[in-house]
Write an enzyme that holds these catalytic residues in place. Structure first.
Site, short mmCIF file in Angstrom:
data_model
loop_
_atom_site.label_atom_id
_atom_site.label_comp_id
_atom_site.label_asym_id
_atom_site.label_seq_id
_atom_site.Cartn_x
_atom_site.Cartn_y
_atom_site.Cartn_z
N ARG A 5 0.85 -1.20 0.00
CA ARG A 5 0.00 0.00 0.00
C ARG A 5 0.89 1.24 0.00
NH1 ARG A 5 -5.12 0.95 0.89
NH2 ARG A 5 -5.57 -1.27 1.29
N LEU A 11 -6.30 5.86 1.37
CA LEU A 11 -5.00 6.52 1.21
C LEU A 11 -4.34 6.67 2.58
CD1 LEU A 11 -6.26 9.14 -1.34
CD2 LEU A 11 -4.58 7.34 -1.82
N HIS A 17 -18.69 10.92 -0.16
CA HIS A 17 -19.06 9.68 0.53
C HIS A 17 -20.58 9.58 0.49
CE1 HIS A 17 -18.75 6.40 3.43
NE2 HIS A 17 -19.74 6.95 4.08
N GLU A 49 -25.60 13.19 -5.58
CA GLU A 49 -24.13 13.23 -5.46
C GLU A 49 -23.55 14.14 -6.54
OE1 GLU A 49 -21.98 9.55 -5.03
OE2 GLU A 49 -23.80 8.53 -4.38
N LEU A 61 -10.45 7.84 8.11
CA LEU A 61 -11.30 7.45 6.98
C LEU A 61 -12.72 8.03 7.11
CD1 LEU A 61 -11.45 5.66 4.42
CD2 LEU A 61 -12.37 3.85 5.89
N THR A 75 -9.05 13.67 5.62
CA THR A 75 -8.04 13.68 6.70
C THR A 75 -7.55 12.24 6.86
OG1 THR A 75 -9.63 13.10 8.42
CG2 THR A 75 -9.39 15.46 7.89
C1 GRF Z 1 -20.82 6.56 -5.60
O1 GRF Z 1 -21.93 6.24 -4.79
C2 GRF Z 1 -19.81 7.28 -4.74
O2 GRF Z 1 -20.39 8.05 -3.72
C3 GRF Z 1 -19.05 6.16 -4.14
O3 GRF Z 1 -18.87 5.25 -5.21
C4 GRF Z 1 -20.08 5.28 -6.01
C5 GRF Z 1 -19.70 5.22 -7.46
O4 GRF Z 1 -19.28 6.48 -7.85
N1 GRF Z 1 -17.80 6.59 -3.60
P1 GRF Z 1 -18.91 6.81 -9.39
O5 GRF Z 1 -20.14 6.49 -10.22
O6 GRF Z 1 -17.76 5.88 -9.77
O7 GRF Z 1 -18.55 8.25 -9.38
#
Ligand code: GRF
Length: 203
Positions: A64, A92, A108, A173, A143, A140
């Site tokens: 990682r 990360l 998120h 989103e 997570l 930050t």
């Molecule tokens: C989304 O729900 C996002 O919030 C999460 O992953 C899902 C896919 O996102 N992190 P995307 O279509 O790849 O942007």
């Protein structure tokens, strides 16, 4: 402003961001769309749109830390003002996050601090919440935690499944992340000493 957008799969949030930049002529240069998986559909979409797109496959690295170091070096070479995680499914490390302190933004799919981690729609249904949503926040070392920039909320319906909830949330989103990008482009997002975000009036 220069932004790097990091994805892992479909990249629908990245697509919404890129389309908004083009449609509204935002002063945003997408310096790369970078995926940790070479087979991410979002890379094909980005390439078809003439965006710089590349893969840095985490499976090519022994650890990682090695992946994080390679990603850090690549992003340092591109020198973005912000790194936008959009459906980026890698955790990360703290060193990486601290290196780009205050410049990494994530979306998120829950109303943080509720439901960090994975399967957020399932968690929301299991808890019987009546409102669900998404959170765009500064990243930050902890997570799914960090100063909240913007949120969007949707009602939970009695017959919702994780899939119907996720599907209803996705356009929200896109709205919340694109609004955040507008504010970042206008340099209106301020991270106060108290760890809270303020969006300044248009200067
Ligand atoms: C989304 O729900 C996002 O919030 C999460 O992953 C899902 C896919 O996102 N992190 P995307 O279509 O790849 O942007």
């Amino acid at each position: 402003i220069r932004v790097a957008i990091l994805i892992s799969g479909r990249g629908s949030n990245m697509q919404a961001l890129a389309e908004t930049v083009a449609a509204e002529g935002l002063p945003v240069e997408i310096c790369t769309v970078l995926s940790n998986r070479a087979d991410a559909a979002g890379l094909d979409w980005a390439r078809a749109r003439g965006l710089p797109a590349e893969a840095l496959a985490h499976r090519d690295f022994a650890s990682r830390e090695a992946f994080d170091a390679a990603l850090q070096a690549r992003l340092d070479a591109l020198a973005p003002d912000y790194i936008l995680l959009a459906g980026f499914m890698r955790v990360l490390g703290a060193d990486f996050v601290r290196h780009f302190d205050g410049r990494i933004v994530n979306i998120h799919p829950s109303l943080l601090p509720a439901f960090p981690g994975l399967h957020t729609h399932q968690q929301a249904l299991a808890q019987g919440v009546q409102w669900h949503g998404c959170t765009v926040h500064f990243v930050t070392p902890v997570l799914d935690h960090g100063p909240i920039i913007a949120q969007g909320a949707i009602p939970v319906q009695a017959d919702d499944t994780p899939d119907t909830l996720a599907a209803r949330l996705l356009p929200v989103e896109h709205q919340v992340y694109t609004q955040t990008l507008r504010w970042l482009a206008q340099r209106r997002v301020r991270l106060g000493a108290d760890g809270r975000v303020a969006v300044a009036d248009i200067p």
